[in-house]
Write an enzyme that holds these catalytic residues in place. Structure first.
Site, PDB file in Angstrom:
ATOM      1  N   SER A  92      -3.962   9.787 -12.883  1.00 10.71           N
ATOM      2  CA  SER A  92      -4.736   8.611 -12.468  1.00 10.71           C
ATOM      3  C   SER A  92      -3.855   7.365 -12.389  1.00 10.71           C
ATOM      4  O   SER A  92      -2.965   7.322 -11.545  1.00 10.71           O
ATOM      5  CB  SER A  92      -5.947   8.425 -13.371  1.00 10.71           C
ATOM      6  OG  SER A  92      -6.853   7.591 -12.687  1.00 10.71           O
ATOM      7  N   ASP A 210     -14.349  15.638 -11.120  1.00 13.79           N
ATOM      8  CA  ASP A 210     -13.801  14.270 -11.247  1.00 13.79           C
ATOM      9  C   ASP A 210     -14.583  13.325 -10.335  1.00 13.79           C
ATOM     10  O   ASP A 210     -14.577  13.491  -9.118  1.00 13.79           O
ATOM     11  CB  ASP A 210     -12.313  14.285 -10.856  1.00 13.79           C
ATOM     12  CG  ASP A 210     -11.639  12.928 -11.105  1.00 13.79           C
ATOM     13  OD1 ASP A 210     -12.356  11.927 -11.298  1.00 13.79           O
ATOM     14  OD2 ASP A 210     -10.404  12.888 -11.094  1.00 13.79           O
ATOM     15  N   HIS A 238     -12.215  13.991 -14.990  1.00 13.16           N
ATOM     16  CA  HIS A 238     -11.051  13.157 -14.636  1.00 13.16           C
ATOM     17  C   HIS A 238      -9.833  13.439 -15.520  1.00 13.16           C
ATOM     18  O   HIS A 238      -8.744  12.996 -15.199  1.00 13.16           O
ATOM     19  CB  HIS A 238     -11.499  11.692 -14.775  1.00 13.16           C
ATOM     20  CG  HIS A 238     -10.526  10.682 -14.273  1.00 13.16           C
ATOM     21  ND1 HIS A 238     -10.039  10.670 -12.981  1.00 13.16           N
ATOM     22  CD2 HIS A 238      -9.938   9.609 -14.889  1.00 13.16           C
ATOM     23  CE1 HIS A 238      -9.206   9.648 -12.827  1.00 13.16           C
ATOM     24  NE2 HIS A 238      -9.124   8.999 -13.972  1.00 13.16           N
TER      25      HIS A 238
HETATM   26  C1  MLT Z   1      -7.346   5.934 -14.860  1.00 15.96           C
HETATM   27  O1  MLT Z   1      -7.864   6.951 -15.326  1.00 15.96           O
HETATM   28  O2  MLT Z   1      -6.126   5.714 -14.970  1.00 15.96           O
HETATM   29  C2  MLT Z   1      -8.232   4.948 -14.175  1.00 15.96           C
HETATM   30  O3  MLT Z   1      -9.520   5.444 -14.070  1.00 15.96           O
HETATM   31  C3  MLT Z   1      -7.686   4.593 -12.834  1.00 15.96           C
HETATM   32  C4  MLT Z   1      -8.555   3.671 -12.063  1.00 15.96           C
HETATM   33  O4  MLT Z   1      -9.484   3.074 -12.619  1.00 15.96           O
HETATM   34  O5  MLT Z   1      -8.289   3.506 -10.860  1.00 15.96           O
END
Ligand code: MLT
Length: 262
Positions: A92, A210, A238
């Site tokens: 992410s 996700d 996620h």
């Molecule tokens: C992450 O998991 O790093 C965040 O959800 C990324 C994001 O909010 O774009």
């Protein structure tokens, strides 16, 4: 272990023996999200697992950027694996940083694993939302971001104990670090043009549940990066390394074995 980068103290762990792999966690998480991979990989790889500045046990600064995070990570690699290009794994926000790392430090990269991430930048509405959240976090603390994210982070089937553990970790992240990361994410460039330039072996992984960076984003990465592989992990949201560690480790190991044989 700790190192100072420009006076800022950064925490990282090193496990195992072999060629280096650098793991970049997501927002607002910490290097602990990679713990389930240590046992499966440590006999053949040297795992380097930092906490990004402002996360986990690393010091926060009021400002950061994808470039700053990438340069911090090069300093960690200089300390932990100075002589060999590393496999870079980013989940992410870790993926957003991996794209910047690729643009700035291509020679340090042997291969890429991009997990649950996207190439595109935020929409103007998305940017406004991030900046508002940053203000709220500075006023009311990191529980604001923990409450906002906990419902979206995992597949519905995740064990309640995992959900509780990560709510706690997010709530305990420095508000200064969270706000700086929100600004940095909002300001990140569109990495779509970078995809065609990626010439290292690349694995793309995504949980089929996700909702933050859904499989359609992984498919765009796969279409944009020549020769890349795509693995969709059943039953994960996620954060597959936390939710379905065995399935995630299997995908990673298969990819890493293919690197050793080339
Ligand atoms: C992450 O998991 O790093 C965040 O959800 C990324 C994001 O909010 O774009």
């Amino acid at each position: 272990m700790k190192i100072k980068v420009g006076g800022v103290s950064l925490y990282y762990e090193v496990h195992g023996q072999g060629d280096p792999i650098l793991f970049i966690h997501g927002f607002p998480l910490s290097g602990r999200m990679w713990s389930p991979l240590v046992e499966p990989l440590r006999s053949s790889w040297r795992l380097i697992i930092p906490d990004l500045r402002g996360h986990g046990q690393s010091e926060a600064t009021p400002e950061s950027s994808m470039a700053q995070y990438a340069d911090d990570l090069v300093a960690v690699l200089d300390a932990a694996a100075p002589n060999k290009p590393a496999v870079i794994v980013g989940l992410s926000m870790g993926g957003y940083i991996a794209f910047e790392f690729y643009r700035r430090h291509r020679a340090r990269i042997r291969a890429l694993i991009l997990a649950d991430t996207r190439a595109g930048a935020d929409t103007p509405e998305g940017v406004r939302g991030r900046l508002q959240t940053a203000e709220q976090v500075m006023k009311d603390g990191s529980r604001v971001i923990a409450d906002a994210m906990i419902g979206k982070l995992f597949a519905p089937t995740v064990a309640p104990a995992i959900r509780d553990q990560w709510r706690e970790i997010m709530s305990n992240t420095s508000p200064v670090g969270v706000a700086a990361a929100l600004h940095a994410i909002a300001a990140r460039p569109d990495s779509t043009p970078t995809l065609a330039a990626i010439s290292v072996p690349t694995l793309i992984v995504v949980g089929d549940h996700d909702v933050i960076t859904p499989p359609v984003e992984a498919e765009k990465l796969h279409a944009g990066i020549a020769g890349s592989r795509l693995e969709i992990i059943a039953g994960a949201g996620h954060v597959p390394p936390v939710e379905t560690p065995d399935g995630f480790a299997r995908c990673v190991q298969t990819f890493l074995r293919s690197l050793k044989s080339t």
